[in-house]
Design a protein around this motif. Structure first.
Motif, PDB file in Angstrom:
ATOM      1  N   MET A  75      -7.873   0.788  -2.167  1.00  0.00           N
ATOM      2  CA  MET A  75      -8.633   0.506  -0.951  1.00  0.00           C
ATOM      3  C   MET A  75     -10.041   1.050  -1.173  1.00  0.00           C
ATOM      4  O   MET A  75     -10.200   2.154  -1.706  1.00  0.00           O
ATOM      5  N   GLU A 104     -12.473   2.367   1.128  1.00  0.00           N
ATOM      6  CA  GLU A 104     -12.642   2.733   2.540  1.00  0.00           C
ATOM      7  C   GLU A 104     -13.331   4.078   2.688  1.00  0.00           C
ATOM      8  O   GLU A 104     -13.662   4.489   3.792  1.00  0.00           O
ATOM      9  N   ASP A 133       0.041   5.849   3.586  1.00  0.00           N
ATOM     10  CA  ASP A 133      -1.264   6.269   4.089  1.00  0.00           C
ATOM     11  C   ASP A 133      -1.060   7.138   5.323  1.00  0.00           C
ATOM     12  O   ASP A 133      -1.488   6.802   6.416  1.00  0.00           O
ATOM     13  N   ARG A 153      -4.982  13.167   3.760  1.00  0.00           N
ATOM     14  CA  ARG A 153      -4.371  11.895   4.151  1.00  0.00           C
ATOM     15  C   ARG A 153      -4.379  10.931   2.968  1.00  0.00           C
ATOM     16  O   ARG A 153      -5.066  11.147   1.968  1.00  0.00           O
ATOM     17  N   ASP A 203     -11.634   2.255   8.215  1.00  0.00           N
ATOM     18  CA  ASP A 203     -12.019   3.617   7.837  1.00  0.00           C
ATOM     19  C   ASP A 203     -13.440   3.654   7.305  1.00  0.00           C
ATOM     20  O   ASP A 203     -14.185   4.588   7.591  1.00  0.00           O
ATOM     21  N   ARG A 247     -12.374   6.690  14.713  1.00  0.00           N
ATOM     22  CA  ARG A 247     -11.809   5.434  15.206  1.00  0.00           C
ATOM     23  C   ARG A 247     -10.874   5.622  16.387  1.00  0.00           C
ATOM     24  O   ARG A 247     -10.510   4.658  17.047  1.00  0.00           O
ATOM     25  N   ARG A 264       0.848  -1.193   0.000  1.00  0.00           N
ATOM     26  CA  ARG A 264       0.000   0.000   0.000  1.00  0.00           C
ATOM     27  C   ARG A 264       0.883   1.242   0.000  1.00  0.00           C
ATOM     28  O   ARG A 264       1.835   1.331   0.782  1.00  0.00           O
TER      29      ARG A 264
HETATM   30 MG    MG Z   1      -7.687   2.862   6.254  1.00  0.00          MG
END
Ligand code: MG
Ligand code: PEP
Length: 530
Positions: A417, A419, A324, A347, A442, A452, A321
């Motif tokens: 992703m 999310e 992030d 982000r 997410d 979260r 990935r």
């Molecule tokens: Mg995430």
């Protein structure tokens, strides 16, 4: 001995632990000053030397990302300019502890008021070092925690977590914290029992505790009957762990025989040293931000890390990935400071596209490493299809450059992703992605509008919410229709309670923290495929 007291919080990482309670913010012992500047100077220098030795030993044992953080602290302590003002204060007849703490306090103040986030983040390292050396000056020699220690206090930082040798057992019981936090994720991936949200506890006089992080229960000053109950639970757990260990080595399939791929999530190559590749069908998520602890790593450092991971898994797939950063994962000097809501800010892919200088280096390292295994690249936090196009254009650009420079490379498939709800609601618009991986952590926080990392709303961040399950089913259906592979790499996949719903939604691939592989496979074996 005080009376046994029971408290309840939220389980953040399953498991059982019993041991001495260690407070994260322990009050300092007092020290009698010698009154002799030469002896005070000597005391300070030897406390610094002992600290260097102890932290270095810890770094050697810990390895990987933990070692990086600790080596950085060693380098700070070895820099003589750090202690120079304290030595000058001692020469002016100030005792060693006062001279040291005042000196470091001044430096912490300088770091904290810096415009550069990287330096501000270093203040935490300085606080650790201030306490470490002061503890030694006060004769509190033990740096390493007692075996099986239960760490307790308001919250724990990732660096404090990483500095502990968890191979000797132990657990965490926090007054605040959240099961979706970064530290909770680390605890799950390392199998450390952890409970959060206990509320302010009166710990005075309590020396020991039992942590039952399956039930979210902490027993302070346990009596004999609690300890024997604990021993029974431990032996049941050992039995289950044995069964899970065997299950982990077998391929997964549902009760009615439909095969399901179970991959693992990792945060760095060192995690793989103690794992058998036979437990998984590949690596479904490499969280590369762990390479960025101390700023941006160079291409070579990234290449070596990705290559090690790919070689470990080959020929099985590895999903790398891209960075992030942001949200609950700030990177000093890189993520943007002062956003009113970092989870809704710059982000993931948003930050990478805003910083192509840094993104290009990561893509180059990934394309170079790709010749050493079966690599795929995954973009986090995608919200609009144009982000895939922009990332693909950058990847093509670095691939062309590598070809022109005659450097070995490959162009891995580029997936995303899922999310952000904007993608999960209309997945067909993202059909240009090579694969989908649902980020249920997410996705859940955005669907439920509950952060979260905020303990007070953690009950709402429930991936079992029908809205989240419906979105998972929607993405799975789109994948089938479009011929796009769909997996799920959020923590929902490693929680046996959610497996029946995921199987019923048609999901046939999950990626979970390594300690959860066995129980995930057992839960799949007990579930129907629809
Ligand atoms: Mg995430
Ligand atoms: C997720 O959001 O589900 C995910 C896997 O990514 P992270 O937890 O690293 O944000």
């Amino acid at each position: 001995m005080p009376q046994a007291v029971e408290h309840h919080g939220r389980p953040a990482s399953p498991g059982l632990a019993a041991g001495p309670l260690v407070f994260l913010d322990r009050p300092r012992e007092t020290r009698r000053a010698s009154g002799d500047p030469a002896r005070e100077r000597e005391a300070l220098l030897s406390a610094i030397a002992e600290s260097i030795e102890a932290i270095r030993a810890l770094a050697d044992r810990a390895g990987g990302d933990a070692a990086d953080i600790l080596e950085f602290q060693v380098a700070m302590l070895e820099d003589e300019t750090l202690a120079a003002p304290a030595i000058a204060r001692i020469a002016a007849s100030i005792d060693a502890v006062t001279a040291w703490t005042e000196t470091i306090a001044a430096q912490i103040g300088d770091y904290e008021s810096s415009d550069d986030e990287y330096f501000r983040a270093r203040a935490a390292d300085l606080r650790d070092l201030r306490d470490e050396v002061a503890r030694r000056l006060c004769g509190e020699a033990e740096v390493a925690l007692p075996e099986g220690a239960i760490l307790t206090g308001e919250d724990v930082t990732p660096s404090r977590f990483l500095s502990v040798d968890w191979s000797r057992g132990g657990g965490i019981a926090l007054f605040a914290g959240s099961p979706s936090s970064h530290v909770a994720m680390l605890a799950r991936s390392r199998g450390v029992p952890m409970i959060v949200g206990l509320g302010a506890l009166d710990l005075s006089d309590h020396q020991a505790a039992i942590v039952d992080a399956y039930a979210g229960r902490v027993i302070l000053s346990p009596r004999d009957e609690h300890l024997s109950e604990y021993e029974t639970a431990r032996s049941d757990e050992a039995g289950r762990t044995g069964i899970e260990g065997e299950a982990a080595l077998r391929p997964a399939s549902t009760k009615d025989g439909v095969p399901v791929s179970v991959m693992i999530n990792v945060a760095g190559p060192e995690e793989l040293d103690r794992l058998d590749p036979a437990i998984c069908d590949g690596i479904g998520l490499v969280r590369t931000e762990f390479l960025f602890h101390h700023g941006v790593p160079d291409e070579e450092t990234q290449f070596r890390a990705y290559r090690r991971i790919l070689e470990w898994a080959a020929p099985k797939p590895v999903v790398l990935r891209t960075l992030d950063a942001g949200g609950d994962k700030p990177i000093p000097g890189l993520t943007i400071d002062g956003e009113s809501n970092p989870f809704l800010g710059t982000r993931g892919i948003r930050l990478c596209l805003a910083r192509p200088d840094i993104f290009r280096i990561q893509l180059r390292a990934m394309a170079r490493a790709a010749v050493h295994g079966n690599a795929k690249i995954m973009l986090p936090m995608v919200t609009v299809p144009a982000e895939i196009d922009q990332a693909a254009a950058l990847l093509d650009e670095v691939v062309a450059q590598l070809a022109a420079e005659g450097i070995r490379h490959a162009r891995p498939p580029l997936g995303i992703m899922v999310e952000v709800p904007a993608v999960a609601v209309v997945p067909d618009l993202f059909a240009r992605a090579a694969f989908f991986s649902i980020g249920s952590n997410d996705l859940t926080q955005y669907v439920t509008a509950a952060a979260r990392d905020v303990g007070a709303v953690s009950a709402l961040v429930d991936p079992g919410h029908p809205a989240v399950v419906a979105l998972v089913a929607r993405v799975v259906d789109a994948g089938l229709r479009l011929g796009i592979d769909v997996s799920l790499c959020g923590d929902m996949g490693g929680d046996p309670r959610h497996i029946p719903a995921l199987m019923a939604a048609g999901l046939r691939s999950v990626s979970v923290a390594p300690p959860q592989v066995g129980r995930t496979k057992l839960a799949i074996a007990a579930a129907d495929s629809q």
